[in-house]
Design a protein around this motif. Structure first.
Motif, mmCIF file in Angstrom:
data_model
loop_
_atom_site.group_PDB
_atom_site.id
_atom_site.type_symbol
_atom_site.label_atom_id
_atom_site.label_comp_id
_atom_site.label_asym_id
_atom_site.label_seq_id
_atom_site.Cartn_x
_atom_site.Cartn_y
_atom_site.Cartn_z
ATOM 1 N N GLY A 12 0.828 -1.194 0.000
ATOM 2 C CA GLY A 12 0.000 0.000 0.000
ATOM 3 C C GLY A 12 0.864 1.246 0.000
ATOM 4 N N PHE A 13 0.289 2.343 -0.473
ATOM 5 C CA PHE A 13 0.986 3.626 -0.454
ATOM 6 C C PHE A 13 0.741 4.312 0.889
ATOM 7 C CE2 PHE A 13 0.845 3.078 -5.047
ATOM 8 C CZ PHE A 13 2.092 3.548 -5.415
ATOM 9 N N VAL A 14 1.828 4.742 1.542
ATOM 10 C CA VAL A 14 1.690 5.501 2.786
ATOM 11 C C VAL A 14 2.127 6.951 2.595
ATOM 12 C CG1 VAL A 14 1.935 3.492 4.271
ATOM 13 C CG2 VAL A 14 3.981 4.757 3.589
ATOM 14 N N ALA A 15 2.765 7.252 1.482
ATOM 15 C CA ALA A 15 3.160 8.632 1.192
ATOM 16 C C ALA A 15 3.428 8.757 -0.293
ATOM 17 C CB ALA A 15 4.397 9.039 1.987
ATOM 18 N N TYR A 16 3.204 9.946 -0.816
ATOM 19 C CA TYR A 16 3.615 10.221 -2.193
ATOM 20 C C TYR A 16 3.966 11.693 -2.293
ATOM 21 C CZ TYR A 16 -0.926 12.384 -3.238
ATOM 22 O OH TYR A 16 -2.023 13.196 -3.243
ATOM 23 N N GLY A 17 4.770 12.018 -3.282
ATOM 24 C CA GLY A 17 5.220 13.389 -3.486
ATOM 25 C C GLY A 17 6.365 13.379 -4.483
ATOM 26 N N ARG A 18 7.142 14.464 -4.500
ATOM 27 C CA ARG A 18 8.286 14.587 -5.395
ATOM 28 C C ARG A 18 9.508 14.993 -4.574
ATOM 29 N NH1 ARG A 18 7.540 18.911 -8.717
ATOM 30 N NH2 ARG A 18 5.762 19.653 -7.519
ATOM 31 N N TRP A 19 10.590 14.250 -4.755
ATOM 32 C CA TRP A 19 11.834 14.517 -4.043
ATOM 33 C C TRP A 19 12.985 14.588 -5.037
ATOM 34 C CZ3 TRP A 19 8.000 11.411 -2.296
ATOM 35 C CH2 TRP A 19 7.494 11.666 -1.014
ATOM 36 N N THR A 20 13.866 15.565 -4.857
ATOM 37 C CA THR A 20 15.043 15.656 -5.708
ATOM 38 C C THR A 20 16.217 14.964 -5.028
ATOM 39 O OG1 THR A 20 15.794 17.756 -4.742
ATOM 40 C CG2 THR A 20 14.238 17.870 -6.603
ATOM 41 N N ARG A 21 17.165 14.491 -5.809
ATOM 42 C CA ARG A 21 18.363 13.864 -5.254
ATOM 43 C C ARG A 21 19.115 14.856 -4.358
ATOM 44 N NH1 ARG A 21 21.525 9.554 -6.583
ATOM 45 N NH2 ARG A 21 20.233 9.126 -8.401
ATOM 46 N N GLU A 22 19.175 16.133 -4.794
ATOM 47 C CA GLU A 22 19.884 17.143 -4.007
ATOM 48 C C GLU A 22 19.265 17.299 -2.624
ATOM 49 O OE1 GLU A 22 21.164 21.869 -4.361
ATOM 50 O OE2 GLU A 22 19.637 21.035 -5.677
ATOM 51 N N ALA A 23 17.931 17.301 -2.555
ATOM 52 C CA ALA A 23 17.258 17.471 -1.267
ATOM 53 C C ALA A 23 17.522 16.290 -0.345
ATOM 54 C CB ALA A 23 15.754 17.647 -1.492
ATOM 55 N N ILE A 24 17.509 15.082 -0.897
ATOM 56 C CA ILE A 24 17.748 13.893 -0.083
ATOM 57 C C ILE A 24 19.182 13.856 0.417
ATOM 58 C CG2 ILE A 24 17.838 11.369 -0.113
ATOM 59 C CD1 ILE A 24 15.010 12.448 -0.093
ATOM 60 N N GLU A 25 20.144 14.138 -0.465
ATOM 61 C CA GLU A 25 21.551 14.022 -0.089
ATOM 62 C C GLU A 25 21.996 15.129 0.848
ATOM 63 O OE1 GLU A 25 23.671 13.838 -3.755
ATOM 64 O OE2 GLU A 25 23.262 11.697 -4.055
ATOM 65 N N SER A 26 21.300 16.268 0.856
ATOM 66 C CA SER A 26 21.711 17.379 1.717
ATOM 67 C C SER A 26 21.050 17.337 3.091
ATOM 68 C CB SER A 26 21.359 18.711 1.034
ATOM 69 O OG SER A 26 19.949 18.837 0.875
ATOM 70 N N THR A 27 20.260 16.316 3.357
ATOM 71 C CA THR A 27 19.537 16.208 4.620
ATOM 72 C C THR A 27 20.197 15.171 5.516
ATOM 73 O OG1 THR A 27 17.452 16.783 3.520
ATOM 74 C CG2 THR A 27 17.291 15.738 5.680
ATOM 75 N N PRO A 28 20.509 15.512 6.768
ATOM 76 C CA PRO A 28 21.081 14.507 7.675
ATOM 77 C C PRO A 28 20.029 13.490 8.102
ATOM 78 C CG PRO A 28 20.665 16.547 8.869
ATOM 79 C CD PRO A 28 20.370 16.824 7.419
ATOM 80 N N TRP A 29 20.436 12.225 8.193
ATOM 81 C CA TRP A 29 19.534 11.143 8.604
ATOM 82 C C TRP A 29 20.224 10.394 9.742
ATOM 83 C CZ3 TRP A 29 15.168 12.017 6.055
ATOM 84 C CH2 TRP A 29 15.226 12.595 4.792
ATOM 85 N N ARG A 30 20.106 10.943 10.973
ATOM 86 C CA ARG A 30 20.834 10.380 12.103
ATOM 87 C C ARG A 30 19.925 9.937 13.251
ATOM 88 N NH1 ARG A 30 23.917 14.909 10.569
ATOM 89 N NH2 ARG A 30 25.979 14.386 9.775
ATOM 90 N N GLU A 31 18.841 10.648 13.483
ATOM 91 C CA GLU A 31 17.985 10.399 14.633
ATOM 92 C C GLU A 31 16.584 10.000 14.170
ATOM 93 O OE1 GLU A 31 19.212 10.312 17.554
ATOM 94 O OE2 GLU A 31 21.173 11.085 16.970
ATOM 95 N N PRO A 32 15.767 9.428 15.087
ATOM 96 C CA PRO A 32 14.401 9.048 14.682
ATOM 97 C C PRO A 32 13.608 10.198 14.081
ATOM 98 C CG PRO A 32 14.937 8.112 16.829
ATOM 99 C CD PRO A 32 16.073 9.031 16.475
ATOM 100 N N GLU A 33 13.782 11.406 14.645
ATOM 101 C CA GLU A 33 13.013 12.554 14.162
ATOM 102 C C GLU A 33 13.401 12.910 12.724
ATOM 103 O OE1 GLU A 33 14.686 12.408 16.940
ATOM 104 O OE2 GLU A 33 13.119 12.392 18.481
ATOM 105 N N ASP A 34 14.642 12.561 12.337
ATOM 106 C CA ASP A 34 15.084 12.890 10.989
ATOM 107 C C ASP A 34 14.267 12.165 9.931
ATOM 108 O OD1 ASP A 34 17.025 14.471 12.094
ATOM 109 O OD2 ASP A 34 18.596 12.960 11.977
ATOM 110 N N ALA A 35 13.698 11.011 10.304
ATOM 111 C CA ALA A 35 12.943 10.238 9.322
ATOM 112 C C ALA A 35 11.750 11.023 8.774
ATOM 113 C CB ALA A 35 12.473 8.928 9.946
#
Length: 307
Positions: A12-35
């Motif tokens: 099933g789909f739980v989310a949809y939208g548009r994401w750029t590679r630049e936005a994903i790579e420039s975001t830190p993913w370290r803590e639960p809240e980062d998700a």
């Protein structure tokens, strides 16, 4: 975002939208809240994660109503969900990656579709895994010294762009080096706020910095945003917030401040003098440091006398 729902084990789909590679790579993913930052770095995002009556995030994943979104129903209908099919299914992919399926024959088979809590996943991560690298600083082209343009775009609650012209110690030489809505220009106009205006669904506040015209005692320029003090709101009230910087060459840099529910003021990026190949240069780097108390605490941190 297509996943297997815990209650039914169906796709099933739980989310949809548009994401750029630049936005994903420039975001830190370290803590639960980062998700949850994927909500902030995307565009036109809809997510099934909701808040409970107490304001906490719900831990339940529920499918989105795909009938309302053209194309999603067709995508889901063509997703292979049968482990006995000839194609590669998600079930088979789980098995090939190891999942949580035991290697021996004894004991019950673990539910390989169970949602694993972040803390458990982090604890099971390989020891000595390298941390995510920091966002590197970039050397600005010399054309940017003559006119670096800034545009802070956002929707939702009101917010302001502020600049601090500081020395080596990270503090202003005087209150006149604090550029904000009541004092929109500093250093004889080398740093200037150009005002705020609506542009489509967003509000945009613009500014310019002429790096070559800054006095020698200015070694750094901190670029910050702060929420309207009268509302008492935090950065979580901002939507589609982005700071765009560019110059005459067409080179551009984008920073997306996180929608932090505990922050009312934040330094998004910093310009600073440097030496490259024995020649003077200006560099640009992301900061992302916030203050829960708001603009007054931010100003005091940079040496501004706040009464």
């Amino acid at each position: 975002m297509l996943t297997r729902l815990p209650d039914t084990h169906r796709l099933g789909f739980v989310a949809y939208g548009r994401w750029t590679r630049e936005a994903i790579e420039s975001t830190p993913w370290r803590e639960p809240e980062d998700a949850l930052r994927f909500l902030d770095v995307g565009q036109d995002v809809t997510c099934s994660v909701t808040t409970t009556a107490s304001g906490s995030l719900s831990t339940a994943l529920k499918p989105l109503d795909i009938i309302r979104v053209p194309g999603l129903q067709d995508l889901l209908g063509h997703a292979l969900d049968d482990p006995d099919s000839d194609g590669t299914s998600l079930a088979g992919l789980d098995i090939s990656l190891g999942g949580t399926t035991p290697s021996g024959g004894g004991g019950p088979v673990a539910d390989r579709y169970r949602v694993k809590p972040f803390a458990q996943w982090k604890q099971a991560a390989p020891v000595g895994s390298p941390p995510l690298p920091p966002v590197p600083a970039v050397v600005l082209p010399e054309e940017a010294w003559q006119g670096l343009r800034m545009a802070f775009s956002f929707a939702g609650a009101d917010s302001d762009l502020t600049l601090f012209l500081t020395g080596h110690d990270g503090r202003v030489a005087g209150d006149e080096d604090f550029v904000f809505y009541h004092h929109p220009s500093a250093a004889d106009g080398a740093a200037r706020l150009l005002g705020k205006q609506p542009e489509g669904p967003h509000t945009v506040e613009r500014a310019t910095v002429h790096l070559s015209a800054l006095p020698e005692h200015v070694r750094r320029v901190a670029i910050a945003i702060n929420m309207d003090v009268d509302t008492g709101l935090t950065c979580v009230s901002l939507t589609h917030a982005a700071l765009l910087m560019d110059c005459a060459t067409g080179a551009a840099w984008t920073f997306q401040p996180p929608a932090d529910p505990n922050i009312r003021a934040m330094v998004v990026a910093e310009l600073y003098r440097h030496t490259v190949d024995n020649r003077p240069a200006w560099k640009l780097r992301a900061i992302g440091q916030g203050w829960a108390e708001g603009v007054d605490a931010l100003a005091r941190a940079y040496g501004v006398d706040v009464e």
